[in-house]
Enzyme design. Structure first.
Site, PDB file in Angstrom:
ATOM      1  N   THR A 128     -18.890  -1.806 -21.612  1.00 15.00           N
ATOM      2  CA  THR A 128     -20.231  -2.384 -21.809  1.00 15.00           C
ATOM      3  C   THR A 128     -21.124  -2.218 -20.573  1.00 15.00           C
ATOM      4  O   THR A 128     -20.663  -2.356 -19.448  1.00 15.00           O
ATOM      5  CB  THR A 128     -20.102  -3.881 -22.155  1.00 15.00           C
ATOM      6  OG1 THR A 128     -19.216  -4.013 -23.265  1.00 15.00           O
ATOM      7  CG2 THR A 128     -21.446  -4.494 -22.500  1.00 15.00           C
ATOM      8  N   GLY A 131     -27.444  -2.011 -20.748  1.00 13.70           N
ATOM      9  CA  GLY A 131     -28.273  -1.508 -21.849  1.00 13.70           C
ATOM     10  C   GLY A 131     -27.501  -1.042 -23.069  1.00 13.70           C
ATOM     11  O   GLY A 131     -28.084  -0.509 -24.006  1.00 13.70           O
ATOM     12  N   SER A 134     -22.823  -2.984 -28.211  1.00 11.34           N
ATOM     13  CA  SER A 134     -22.301  -2.591 -29.525  1.00 11.34           C
ATOM     14  C   SER A 134     -22.345  -1.081 -29.711  1.00 11.34           C
ATOM     15  O   SER A 134     -21.454  -0.487 -30.318  1.00 11.34           O
ATOM     16  CB  SER A 134     -23.143  -3.248 -30.640  1.00 11.34           C
ATOM     17  OG  SER A 134     -23.180  -4.639 -30.475  1.00 11.34           O
ATOM     18  N   GLN A 245      -6.347  -2.713 -32.633  1.00 12.13           N
ATOM     19  CA  GLN A 245      -5.413  -3.678 -32.041  1.00 12.13           C
ATOM     20  C   GLN A 245      -6.171  -4.814 -31.349  1.00 12.13           C
ATOM     21  O   GLN A 245      -5.790  -5.976 -31.440  1.00 12.13           O
ATOM     22  CB  GLN A 245      -4.486  -2.963 -31.048  1.00 12.13           C
ATOM     23  CG  GLN A 245      -3.502  -3.918 -30.412  1.00 12.13           C
ATOM     24  CD  GLN A 245      -2.308  -3.218 -29.814  1.00 12.13           C
ATOM     25  OE1 GLN A 245      -1.713  -2.359 -30.438  1.00 12.13           O
ATOM     26  NE2 GLN A 245      -1.942  -3.587 -28.595  1.00 12.13           N
ATOM     27  N   GLU A 246      -7.256  -4.449 -30.677  1.00 13.35           N
ATOM     28  CA  GLU A 246      -8.056  -5.462 -29.973  1.00 13.35           C
ATOM     29  C   GLU A 246      -8.575  -6.508 -30.969  1.00 13.35           C
ATOM     30  O   GLU A 246      -8.549  -7.708 -30.715  1.00 13.35           O
ATOM     31  CB  GLU A 246      -9.216  -4.753 -29.265  1.00 13.35           C
ATOM     32  CG  GLU A 246     -10.072  -5.679 -28.443  1.00 13.35           C
ATOM     33  CD  GLU A 246     -11.146  -4.937 -27.636  1.00 13.35           C
ATOM     34  OE1 GLU A 246     -11.109  -3.689 -27.568  1.00 13.35           O
ATOM     35  OE2 GLU A 246     -12.029  -5.616 -27.084  1.00 13.35           O
ATOM     36  N   HIS A 342     -15.129 -36.153 -33.128  1.00 11.32           N
ATOM     37  CA  HIS A 342     -14.842 -36.838 -31.860  1.00 11.32           C
ATOM     38  C   HIS A 342     -16.009 -37.728 -31.427  1.00 11.32           C
ATOM     39  O   HIS A 342     -15.890 -38.445 -30.419  1.00 11.32           O
ATOM     40  CB  HIS A 342     -14.574 -35.828 -30.736  1.00 11.32           C
ATOM     41  CG  HIS A 342     -13.162 -35.341 -30.657  1.00 11.32           C
ATOM     42  ND1 HIS A 342     -12.637 -34.419 -31.538  1.00 11.32           N
ATOM     43  CD2 HIS A 342     -12.148 -35.642 -29.804  1.00 11.32           C
ATOM     44  CE1 HIS A 342     -11.373 -34.165 -31.204  1.00 11.32           C
ATOM     45  NE2 HIS A 342     -11.050 -34.906 -30.175  1.00 11.32           N
ATOM     46  N   GLY A 344     -19.170 -39.065 -29.532  1.00 10.57           N
ATOM     47  CA  GLY A 344     -19.668 -38.820 -28.167  1.00 10.57           C
ATOM     48  C   GLY A 344     -18.613 -38.212 -27.264  1.00 10.57           C
ATOM     49  O   GLY A 344     -18.927 -37.410 -26.369  1.00 10.57           O
ATOM     50  N   GLY A 368     -16.599  -6.511 -30.770  1.00 10.56           N
ATOM     51  CA  GLY A 368     -17.303  -6.217 -32.030  1.00 10.56           C
ATOM     52  C   GLY A 368     -17.940  -7.488 -32.564  1.00 10.56           C
ATOM     53  O   GLY A 368     -17.233  -8.409 -32.958  1.00 10.56           O
TER      54      GLY A 368
HETATM   55  C1  LIG Z   1     -16.755 -13.146 -22.389  1.00 10.17           C
HETATM   56  C2  LIG Z   1     -16.949 -11.683 -22.637  1.00 10.17           C
HETATM   57  C3  LIG Z   1     -16.014 -10.767 -22.174  1.00 10.17           C
HETATM   58  C4  LIG Z   1     -16.202  -9.396 -22.360  1.00 10.17           C
HETATM   59  N1  LIG Z   1     -15.293  -8.516 -21.839  1.00 10.17           N
HETATM   60  C5  LIG Z   1     -15.582  -7.175 -21.891  1.00 10.17           C
HETATM   61  C6  LIG Z   1     -14.719  -6.227 -21.221  1.00 10.17           C
HETATM   62  O1  LIG Z   1     -13.682  -6.580 -20.649  1.00 10.17           O
HETATM   63  N2  LIG Z   1     -15.076  -4.921 -21.242  1.00 10.17           N
HETATM   64  C7  LIG Z   1     -16.203  -4.483 -21.874  1.00 10.17           C
HETATM   65  O2  LIG Z   1     -16.465  -3.294 -21.850  1.00 10.17           O
HETATM   66  N3  LIG Z   1     -17.029  -5.357 -22.519  1.00 10.17           N
HETATM   67  C8  LIG Z   1     -16.741  -6.684 -22.526  1.00 10.17           C
HETATM   68  N4  LIG Z   1     -17.589  -7.577 -23.161  1.00 10.17           N
HETATM   69  C9  LIG Z   1     -18.791  -7.083 -23.803  1.00 10.17           C
HETATM   70  C10 LIG Z   1     -18.776  -7.166 -25.320  1.00 10.17           C
HETATM   71  O3  LIG Z   1     -17.909  -6.210 -25.854  1.00 10.17           O
HETATM   72  C11 LIG Z   1     -20.226  -7.015 -25.784  1.00 10.17           C
HETATM   73  O4  LIG Z   1     -20.918  -8.185 -25.385  1.00 10.17           O
HETATM   74  C12 LIG Z   1     -20.345  -6.806 -27.284  1.00 10.17           C
HETATM   75  O5  LIG Z   1     -19.844  -5.555 -27.635  1.00 10.17           O
HETATM   76  C13 LIG Z   1     -21.790  -6.907 -27.741  1.00 10.17           C
HETATM   77  O6  LIG Z   1     -22.617  -6.083 -27.009  1.00 10.17           O
HETATM   78  P1  LIG Z   1     -23.974  -6.665 -26.350  1.00 10.17           P
HETATM   79  O7  LIG Z   1     -23.620  -7.907 -25.636  1.00 10.17           O
HETATM   80  O8  LIG Z   1     -24.627  -5.594 -25.595  1.00 10.17           O
HETATM   81  O9  LIG Z   1     -24.860  -7.077 -27.586  1.00 10.17           O
HETATM   82  P2  LIG Z   1     -25.846  -6.108 -28.398  1.00 10.17           P
HETATM   83  O10 LIG Z   1     -25.106  -4.891 -28.813  1.00 10.17           O
HETATM   84  O11 LIG Z   1     -27.101  -5.937 -27.641  1.00 10.17           O
HETATM   85  O12 LIG Z   1     -26.143  -7.004 -29.682  1.00 10.17           O
HETATM   86  C14 LIG Z   1     -27.081  -8.082 -29.655  1.00 10.17           C
HETATM   87  C15 LIG Z   1     -27.190  -8.655 -31.053  1.00 10.17           C
HETATM   88  O13 LIG Z   1     -27.630  -7.625 -31.933  1.00 10.17           O
HETATM   89  C16 LIG Z   1     -26.730  -7.497 -33.003  1.00 10.17           C
HETATM   90  N5  LIG Z   1     -26.621  -6.094 -33.409  1.00 10.17           N
HETATM   91  C17 LIG Z   1     -26.354  -5.010 -32.638  1.00 10.17           C
HETATM   92  N6  LIG Z   1     -26.282  -3.916 -33.397  1.00 10.17           N
HETATM   93  C18 LIG Z   1     -26.488  -4.324 -34.678  1.00 10.17           C
HETATM   94  C19 LIG Z   1     -26.541  -3.665 -35.931  1.00 10.17           C
HETATM   95  N7  LIG Z   1     -26.317  -2.345 -36.036  1.00 10.17           N
HETATM   96  N8  LIG Z   1     -26.790  -4.409 -37.046  1.00 10.17           N
HETATM   97  C20 LIG Z   1     -26.978  -5.749 -36.955  1.00 10.17           C
HETATM   98  N9  LIG Z   1     -26.952  -6.425 -35.800  1.00 10.17           N
HETATM   99  C21 LIG Z   1     -26.727  -5.714 -34.681  1.00 10.17           C
HETATM  100  C22 LIG Z   1     -25.394  -8.005 -32.480  1.00 10.17           C
HETATM  101  O14 LIG Z   1     -24.551  -8.421 -33.531  1.00 10.17           O
HETATM  102  C23 LIG Z   1     -25.849  -9.148 -31.602  1.00 10.17           C
HETATM  103  O15 LIG Z   1     -26.036 -10.284 -32.401  1.00 10.17           O
HETATM  104  C24 LIG Z   1     -17.366  -8.939 -23.040  1.00 10.17           C
HETATM  105  C25 LIG Z   1     -18.287  -9.873 -23.539  1.00 10.17           C
HETATM  106  C26 LIG Z   1     -18.096 -11.225 -23.339  1.00 10.17           C
HETATM  107  C27 LIG Z   1     -19.105 -12.200 -23.885  1.00 10.17           C
END
Ligand SMILES: Cc1cc2nc3c(=O)[nH]c(=O)nc-3n(C[C@H](O)[C@H](O)[C@H](O)COP(=O)(O)OP(=O)(O)OC[C@H]3O[C@@H](n4cnc5c(N)ncnc54)[C@H](O)[C@@H]3O)c2cc1C
Length: 383
Positions: A128, A131, A134, A245-246, A342, A344, A368
């Protein structure tokens, strides 16, 4: 509780992990939450007891354990009350290390895997970016070949184990002009201390506080070409394949969170009195608990069937996407109603349910998002 998929050796493993958790984890859960970190010693202790990389071959430090050990591991570690630690170890064991095993050559495997099993090497996965989340194919970090090195530039964010990692399996574009763009994605292992690799901010999260989540920065970072996993442009397909698997691990984790939240709520509702009787005796509350229990058991049946399918080598792509989003959303619903039951106290951090409420919120975002998975399921349904 359906336990038919586990054999006696899995239950022995569960018991020994439970004993470890009682002694080495539970007494420190609050301390680690406050410190926003888990100490490195716990990794070493887990490694010494055979709880890291146990699914790897013996020559790499594992003991060839089947996937059901991973299921037992995630379920049982979830009982520790430290979602943060569970996340750190889960990412290492079941998400990041598998890339080295799956794509690495013998030299690479011998170099890194034994340390991943002993706890001397903490592994992160960096996909990730600020910018691109997903949309993995849209990553902008680059790895330009220069002699016997790749020169890496770019930024990663939300990286679990990012702050403490010794190595990161990093997704970069080695071909920025590739068509389609995902064919330009490669995976390269970057070691801590490589000039140009800086760990950035340790991110302050809503929950899972003991898990370290960080930004990683790369500026003209020269990494030996020998650290490329697989071939150039061969990163995207394994990322998509590993998601299975993830997502299965994530679905199991969400299910376990549901169990814990409901158990602690039932205990509370049996003893908390209002208007002269335990609050569980009010029909609304009883029905709420019964509804949650029913949904959790339905989810468990589906998830356990899926685990069996996965162990039997079947393609679970469609159903694992369903289980992942459904269980994560269920955990959030359960968290909401359990806090409500629960009263408060549910809003107070000293109560486990309060912590669980914030911890489960990441379940439908990481690995995802619910929406991305629904899109995917729709596509697989031909819609
Ligand atoms: C606690 C935590 C740990 C993490 N650990 C890792 C890690 O170890 N390594 C790593 O690489 N990443 C990691 N991540 C990142 C995680 O995989 C991403 O946050 C996730 O894939 C979503 O990407 P984004 O945050 O950029 O959201 P975005 O992709 O910007 O999405 C924002 C919103 O838009 C929606 N959206 C996006 N595309 C579509 C679509 N086509 N149709 C409808 N809705 C859509 C999404 O569902 C979401 O609601 C972690 C995230 C968190 C919160």
């Amino acid at each position: 509780m359906p336990r038919t998929i586990f054999r006696e050796e899995h239950e022995i493993f569960r018991d020994s992990l439970r004993a470890f958790i009682e002694k080495e984890i539970k007494p420190h859960v609050d301390e680690w939450e406050e410190a926003r970190n888990v100490p490195r010693e716990i990794w070493k202790k887990l490694g010494a007891q055979g709880f890291l990389g146990f699914w790897l071959e013996e020559k790499y430090g594992g003991y060839n354990a089947d996937f059901l050990y991973s299921v037992v591991f995630v379920e049982t570690l979830g009982e520790s009350g430290s979602t943060g630690l569970t996340m750190n170890i889960g990412v290492h064991n079941d998400i990041a290390v598998p890339y080295i095993h799956m794509l690495g050559n013998e030299e690479q495997k011998m170099k890194w895997l034994p340390g991943c099993c002993s706890g001397d090497i903490i592994c992160a996965l960096g996909i990730t970016e600020p910018g691109a989340g997903s949309d993995v194919a849209a990553i902008r970090s680059t790895g330009r070949r220069d002699g016997d090195c790749y020169v890496i530039n770019g930024q990663k964010t939300f990286i679990t184990n990012g702050y403490n990692c010794d190595i990161v399996v990093l997704a970069v574009k080695t071909d920025t002009k590739a068509v389609p763009p995902h064919t330009g994605v490669s995976l390269i292992v970057v070691e801590k201390g490589t000039p140009g690799f800086e760990k950035g901010r340790k991110l302050e999260k809503m929950g899972c506080h003991a898990s370290d989540t960080a930004e990683l920065n790369f500026e003209d970072c020269r990494v030996p070409a020998a650290n490329l996993l697989g071939g150039e442009g061969m990163g995207f397909v394994p990322i998509m394949r590993n998601f299975q698997q993830e997502r299965l691990i994530s679905a199991i984790g969400s299910m376990k969170s549901c169990d814990l939240m409901l158990d602690m709520t039932i205990e509370y509702a049996k003893t908390r009195e209002a208007f002269g009787k335990p609050i569980i005796k009010f029909q609304h509350n009883l029905f709420k608990v019964v509804e949650m229990k029913t949904e959790i058991e339905m989810a468990r049946s589906f998830t356990y069937n899926l685990i069996e399918d996965y162990v039997n080598g079947e393609d679970i792509t469609l159903k694992v996407s369903m289980a992942k989003w459904f269980n994560a959303e269920l955990a959030n619903r359960v968290a909401y109603h359990c806090v409500q039951l629960h009263g408060g106290y549910g809003y107070m951090m000293e109560y486990g349910i309060c912590r669980a409420y914030t911890d489960v919120r990441m379940g439908n975002i990481a690995a995802g998002t619910t929406e991305v998975l629904k899109n995917y399921i729709g596509k697989m349904m031909g819609l």
